[in-house]
Design a protein around this motif. Structure first.
Motif, PDB file in Angstrom:
ATOM      1  N   ASN A   1      -6.983  -1.087 -11.437  1.00  0.00           N
ATOM      2  CA  ASN A   1      -7.083  -2.550 -11.496  1.00  0.00           C
ATOM      3  C   ASN A   1      -8.092  -3.001 -12.553  1.00  0.00           C
ATOM      4  O   ASN A   1      -7.855  -3.960 -13.293  1.00  0.00           O
ATOM      5  CB  ASN A   1      -7.500  -3.126 -10.133  1.00  0.00           C
ATOM      6  N   ALA A   2      -9.223  -2.293 -12.620  1.00  0.00           N
ATOM      7  CA  ALA A   2     -10.246  -2.653 -13.606  1.00  0.00           C
ATOM      8  C   ALA A   2      -9.698  -2.458 -15.017  1.00  0.00           C
ATOM      9  O   ALA A   2      -9.981  -3.238 -15.930  1.00  0.00           O
ATOM     10  CB  ALA A   2     -11.496  -1.807 -13.405  1.00  0.00           C
ATOM     11  N   PHE A   3      -8.869  -1.433 -15.174  1.00  0.00           N
ATOM     12  CA  PHE A   3      -8.269  -1.162 -16.483  1.00  0.00           C
ATOM     13  C   PHE A   3      -7.314  -2.306 -16.858  1.00  0.00           C
ATOM     14  O   PHE A   3      -7.319  -2.776 -18.001  1.00  0.00           O
ATOM     15  CB  PHE A   3      -7.535   0.186 -16.436  1.00  0.00           C
TER      16      PHE A   3
ATOM     17  N   LEU B   1      -7.518   5.328 -20.518  1.00  0.00           N
ATOM     18  CA  LEU B   1      -8.372   5.665 -19.374  1.00  0.00           C
ATOM     19  C   LEU B   1      -7.845   6.947 -18.749  1.00  0.00           C
ATOM     20  O   LEU B   1      -6.640   7.088 -18.556  1.00  0.00           O
ATOM     21  CB  LEU B   1      -8.347   4.533 -18.324  1.00  0.00           C
TER      22      LEU B   1
ATOM     23  N   ARG C   1     -12.880  -6.718  -1.106  1.00  0.00           N
ATOM     24  CA  ARG C   1     -12.120  -7.849  -1.651  1.00  0.00           C
ATOM     25  C   ARG C   1     -10.669  -7.877  -1.170  1.00  0.00           C
ATOM     26  O   ARG C   1     -10.020  -8.911  -1.208  1.00  0.00           O
ATOM     27  CB  ARG C   1     -12.158  -7.859  -3.182  1.00  0.00           C
TER      28      ARG C   1
ATOM     29  N   PHE D   1     -15.029   2.067 -19.487  1.00  0.00           N
ATOM     30  CA  PHE D   1     -15.856   2.351 -18.316  1.00  0.00           C
ATOM     31  C   PHE D   1     -15.567   3.746 -17.779  1.00  0.00           C
ATOM     32  O   PHE D   1     -14.524   4.327 -18.064  1.00  0.00           O
ATOM     33  CB  PHE D   1     -15.639   1.313 -17.209  1.00  0.00           C
TER      34      PHE D   1
ATOM     35  N   GLU E   1      -7.498  -5.384 -15.788  1.00  0.00           N
ATOM     36  CA  GLU E   1      -8.357  -6.546 -16.104  1.00  0.00           C
ATOM     37  C   GLU E   1      -8.940  -6.421 -17.509  1.00  0.00           C
ATOM     38  O   GLU E   1      -9.040  -7.398 -18.253  1.00  0.00           O
ATOM     39  CB  GLU E   1      -9.504  -6.651 -15.089  1.00  0.00           C
ATOM     40  N   MET E   2      -9.298  -5.199 -17.874  1.00  0.00           N
ATOM     41  CA  MET E   2      -9.892  -4.969 -19.193  1.00  0.00           C
ATOM     42  C   MET E   2      -8.877  -5.274 -20.296  1.00  0.00           C
ATOM     43  O   MET E   2      -9.238  -5.781 -21.357  1.00  0.00           O
ATOM     44  CB  MET E   2     -10.330  -3.503 -19.263  1.00  0.00           C
TER      45      MET E   2
ATOM     46  N   GLU F   1      -8.649  11.169 -12.540  1.00  0.00           N
ATOM     47  CA  GLU F   1      -8.183  12.305 -11.746  1.00  0.00           C
ATOM     48  C   GLU F   1      -7.495  11.741 -10.521  1.00  0.00           C
ATOM     49  O   GLU F   1      -8.073  10.930  -9.791  1.00  0.00           O
ATOM     50  CB  GLU F   1      -9.359  13.192 -11.332  1.00  0.00           C
ATOM     51  N   HIS F   2      -6.269  12.150 -10.314  1.00  0.00           N
ATOM     52  CA  HIS F   2      -5.487  11.644  -9.189  1.00  0.00           C
ATOM     53  C   HIS F   2      -5.955  12.316  -7.905  1.00  0.00           C
ATOM     54  O   HIS F   2      -6.473  13.420  -7.936  1.00  0.00           O
ATOM     55  CB  HIS F   2      -4.007  11.961  -9.449  1.00  0.00           C
TER      56      HIS F   2
ATOM     57  N   TYR G   1     -15.373  -3.441  -2.652  1.00  0.00           N
ATOM     58  CA  TYR G   1     -14.309  -2.781  -1.897  1.00  0.00           C
ATOM     59  C   TYR G   1     -13.717  -3.676  -0.810  1.00  0.00           C
ATOM     60  O   TYR G   1     -12.588  -3.483  -0.384  1.00  0.00           O
ATOM     61  CB  TYR G   1     -14.792  -1.453  -1.307  1.00  0.00           C
TER      62      TYR G   1
ATOM     63  N   GLU H   1      -8.399   3.589  -2.413  1.00  0.00           N
ATOM     64  CA  GLU H   1      -8.857   2.370  -3.066  1.00  0.00           C
ATOM     65  C   GLU H   1      -9.658   2.695  -4.321  1.00  0.00           C
ATOM     66  O   GLU H   1      -9.649   1.934  -5.274  1.00  0.00           O
ATOM     67  CB  GLU H   1      -9.719   1.550  -2.105  1.00  0.00           C
ATOM     68  N   GLN H   2     -10.338   3.837  -4.306  1.00  0.00           N
ATOM     69  CA  GLN H   2     -11.133   4.224  -5.481  1.00  0.00           C
ATOM     70  C   GLN H   2     -10.239   4.344  -6.710  1.00  0.00           C
ATOM     71  O   GLN H   2     -10.571   3.839  -7.781  1.00  0.00           O
ATOM     72  CB  GLN H   2     -11.808   5.571  -5.237  1.00  0.00           C
TER      73      GLN H   2
ATOM     74  N   THR I   1     -12.026  -6.867  -9.774  1.00  0.00           N
ATOM     75  CA  THR I   1     -12.769  -5.627  -9.513  1.00  0.00           C
ATOM     76  C   THR I   1     -14.245  -5.812  -9.869  1.00  0.00           C
ATOM     77  O   THR I   1     -14.586  -6.627 -10.728  1.00  0.00           O
ATOM     78  CB  THR I   1     -12.233  -4.439 -10.329  1.00  0.00           C
TER      79      THR I   1
ATOM     80  N   TYR J   1       0.827  -1.206   0.000  1.00  0.00           N
ATOM     81  CA  TYR J   1       0.000   0.000   0.000  1.00  0.00           C
ATOM     82  C   TYR J   1       0.858   1.252   0.000  1.00  0.00           C
ATOM     83  O   TYR J   1       0.383   2.343  -0.233  1.00  0.00           O
ATOM     84  CB  TYR J   1      -0.933   0.013   1.219  1.00  0.00           C
TER      85      TYR J   1
ATOM     86  N   ASN K   1      -8.883   0.955  -7.647  1.00  0.00           N
ATOM     87  CA  ASN K   1      -9.951   0.152  -8.220  1.00  0.00           C
ATOM     88  C   ASN K   1     -10.076   0.399  -9.731  1.00  0.00           C
ATOM     89  O   ASN K   1     -10.220  -0.528 -10.521  1.00  0.00           O
ATOM     90  CB  ASN K   1     -11.252   0.546  -7.513  1.00  0.00           C
ATOM     91  N   ARG K   2      -9.983   1.675 -10.116  1.00  0.00           N
ATOM     92  CA  ARG K   2     -10.083   2.018 -11.534  1.00  0.00           C
ATOM     93  C   ARG K   2      -8.885   1.459 -12.298  1.00  0.00           C
ATOM     94  O   ARG K   2      -9.036   0.930 -13.405  1.00  0.00           O
ATOM     95  CB  ARG K   2     -10.119   3.538 -11.711  1.00  0.00           C
TER      96      ARG K   2
END
Lengths: 464, 265
Positions: free
Chosen positions: A457-459, A438, B71, B123, A461-462, A441-442, B69, A450-451, B82, A58, A454-455
């Motif tokens: 990580n999703a990117f 993608l 996870r 997204f 995964e995509m 905004e930092h 969140y 985490e927000q 995610t 972290y 999260n974005r």
């Protein structure tokens, strides 16, 4: 003292090999032997800066676990000794100049000064506080940030740095950035300095012409004159007289750093598997800007040594520590911020490049002829400072060379310049490169939430 | 049941913990619980409850995927993914023609575009703003002294849409209080709130684009008023969900669990 309950220790097994590596050469002619570096990293550092040894993913600035890369250890040593080294330089009468991120620092060093960007001033200030654990350091940083809001502007970004000057935390002698439009903190900082208390800190603004500046003769001559006046201003502080030959010599030295960084990048990008993790890569590439350690010779000695190690790893197909098999490759654009590389690696990605500092590192200065003119021409050619079309074209080249699978554009909260160009630039990059993009905004705070993760990580995964 | 191969998806959200158990590709059991403060226990409790609901035991589970969140505190999971990817897989499972998802959860909302195989292609998420989230609607329900479930049906009884300009939770609350003080009908204010949120969500779709079929997922998708407002504002038809839309993330996680196990990882 660890918050995460996981403290990093350099393993004894690597000691003997590390002791065989090169000395760090400093600008003042002194050296740090690998034995000194080892002693510092294993004995002094853990007591002085426990937060740096907190080994949690972290913590984006945690020590890289890639212990067989000597430059990585030496870089950490140089970061941890920032306060000691700057204090020593000041005692020897060397002025320190506050400059802008993403600009080259050749003229400042030519004139006998040390040039530090906002992040380096922040590191220097941080090193003045000993014995803090990670939570205490984060609280210190948050308090520092509040001071920056008060001293500069509510919209100032996390790497401001100027607040340390206003408060006298670090004895900076001069504020002298290039006025390129890359960062809104420059204008906030200059305004704050105008009405602030520190009239003893000299101010110089190298006026950067905009609008196809690199193609206009008058603009190059005008900026060359600005560099000449900048150097004269520093001369007033040192009492010296900097010659064109001094500048030419300095340009050659910095060109060597820039070339080495580019050669290393080509090696790194050519590799089947990433030869280092994202954190070591970023530090290594950025060393080519010759600013990172407040000592160009020190950065250069690390770069010279690193090239062989990277070449060896590429040859053997050796993967960097913590990098997953076949990771998704991400190129990061935008403000002077970056995502937590360790957490990207955790989910199967890796950051392979950043556009920000890379823009000035990849701009080699012509060595023959008038050095003022040559430097001005190079500075006005930084791809990052060009029109959206031109900047996008250069960025797409870097994306292709780095074989990136996706582009992440991060702009800082309050970064009025990068937020303004984000959409148009990213659309152009997407159109020209065809890779998914993608924009995020930092956070305004140093610790990433985490927000944001999260974005990212999703990117990843995509893109998988 | 002997030799059952069951797969679980656990979606630990900010407000709700949802768990789905898949057996032979069919939903065999599920649970929806209020998320408490111990993230790991929330997930485990959700798993136990869903297993009980399916009449299965922990040993029957071959693979568990955690999302949401929570996870990051899911040592019981074989893998974490995610919720963006999970919502795409979940919506694709329930309605394979889905190309766009509007997901509204407890603390964020997302616009997700996907391809014919349920892979995410783009997204956008709300940023540092509570508009379009379950938490925002909870605060509003509290102003009207009604339960969260009543907000949607109440908005359908509106005679006109009152403009609610702010989507900041605190300012929208004070704006609402002022409108009530002025004597406006609660239903007309409630529909105004739903429209304000739909407009905000519309901004995210201008970034990623919208293509039919459109699927509405997440806890807020249970709100009929929100669904109606989104259809009005975005000018789209939202598909009728075959299952509770709050379960979509957990369904997607369970689908990924099943696929991961089949691929041997």
């Amino acid at each position: 003292m660890s918050v995460s309950g996981n403290v990093f220790r350099y393993p004894e097994e690597i000691r003997d090999d590390f002791l065989q590596t090169a000395d760090i050469q400093f600008r003042d002619g002194s050296k740090a032997s690998p034995a000194e570096v080892w002693h510092y990293l294993t004995e002094i550092g853990p007591k002085k800066y426990p937060h740096i040894y907190d080994y949690s993913n972290y913590y984006g600035r945690k020590i890289s676990g890639d212990v067989t890369l000597p430059f990585s250890l030496k870089h950490n040593y140089l970061i941890m000794t920032m306060d000691e080294r700057m204090t020593k330089a000041k005692q020897n009468g060397i002025p320190v100049v506050f400059v802008q991120g993403g600009q080259s620092v050749d003229p400042y060093y030519a004139a006998g000064a040390i040039a530090l960007r906002p992040a380096s001033v922040g590191i220097w200030a941080s090193c003045q506080h000993e014995g803090l654990n990670l939570n205490q350091e984060e609280v210190r940083r948050a308090n520092q940030k509040e001071k920056a809001y008060r001293a500069i502007s509510f919209e100032v970004c996390q790497s401001a740095g100027y607040e340390n000057i206003q408060e006298g935390t670090v004895p900076v002698d001069m504020i002298a950035p290039y006025s390129c439009l890359r960062c809104s903190d420059v204008s906030y900082g200059l305004e704050a300095h105008r009405h602030g208390k520190r009239k003893d800190v000299k101010l110089f603004l190298a006026d950067y012409p905009l609008d196809h500046q690199k193609d206009k003769e008058w603009a190059i001559t005008y900026f060359a004159e600005n560099i000449r006046r900048l150097i004269e201003s520093i001369d007033e502080l040192t009492g010296g007289k900097t010659t064109a030959e001094d500048l030419r010599k300095e340009i050659k030295l910095h060109n060597e750093g820039r070339r080495l960084a580019m050669e290393i990048a080509d090696l790194w990008w050519s590799a089947e598997v990433p030869p280092t993790n994202g954190k070591d890569r970023r530090d290594l590439f950025q060393m080519g800007g010759m600013e990172l350690h407040g000592d160009p010779e020190a950065s250069l000695s690390l770069l010279r040594e690193a090239k062989g190690y990277i070449a060896e790893r590429v040859k053997k197909g050796q993967k960097g520590f913590g990098v997953s098999d076949n990771p998704v490759r991400i190129f990061v654009c935008g403000s002077c911020v970056f995502p937590n590389e360790y957490r990207i690696e955790e989910v199967g990605g890796i950051v392979v490049g950043n556009d920000n500092h890379w823009s000035d590192i990849t701009t080699i200065v012509e060595e023959d002829g008038d050095p003022f003119y040559n430097l001005a021409k190079a500075v006005l050619s930084y791809p990052y400072e060009q029109s959206i079309k031109e900047r996008a074209k250069w960025t797409v080249e870097q994306i292709k060379r780095s074989r990136a699978d996706g582009v992440l554009f991060l702009y800082n909260w309050g970064c009025n310049t990068q937020s303004a160009v984000a959409r148009a630039l990213v659309d152009e990059i997407k159109r020209e490169s065809g890779v998914p993009t993608l924009i995020i905004e930092h956070e305004q705070q140093g610790t990433q939430s985490e927000q944001l993760q999260n974005r990212v990580n999703a990117f990843v995964e995509m893109l998988k | 049941m002997a030799n059952v191969s069951a797969f679980a998806g656990v979606d630990v959200g900010s407000l709700g913990t949802k768990t789905v158990i898949l057996v032979d590709g069919e939903i065999a059991g599920y649970s929806i619980l209020r998320t408490g403060i111990n993230t790991e226990e929330n997930g485990l409790h959700g798993l136990e409850t869903a297993l009980e609901n399916a009449g299965l035991k922990r040993e029957d589970l071959k693979y568990i995927v955690a999302t949401g969140y929570g996870r990051i505190s899911a040592p019981y999971a074989d893998k974490t993914v995610t919720e963006i990817t999970c919502h795409a897989k979940g919506a694709h499972y329930l309605h394979p023609q889905t190309r766009t998802i509007i997901d509204m959860g407890g603390q964020d909302c997302k616009a997700i575009r996907l391809d014919e195989d349920g892979n995410v292609t783009d997204f956008a998420m709300n940023d540092k703003c509570a508009a379009g989230t379950g938490r925002f609607l909870e605060v509003m329900a509290n102003v009207f002294k009604v339960s969260l479930d009543e907000l949607g049906p109440l908005s359908l009884r509106a005679t006109e849409v009152l403009p609610v300009s702010s989507t900041c939770t605190v300012f929208a609350e004070s704006e609402t209080v002022s409108l009530l003080a002025r004597g406006e009908r609660p239903e007309n204010i409630i529909i105004g709130i739903h429209h304000a949120i739909a407009n905000r969500v519309g901004g995210m779709f201008s970034r990623v684009g919208i293509e039919s079929d459109v699927f509405f997922s997440g806890g807020v998708a249970k709100n009929i008023g929100m669904r109606k407002a989104l259809e009005d504002v975005l000018k789209v038809k939202i598909v009728e969900p075959k299952k509770d839309p709050q379960l979509v993330g957990a369904i997607g996680a369970a689908v990924i669990a099943q696929n991961s196990w089949k691929r041997g990882r």
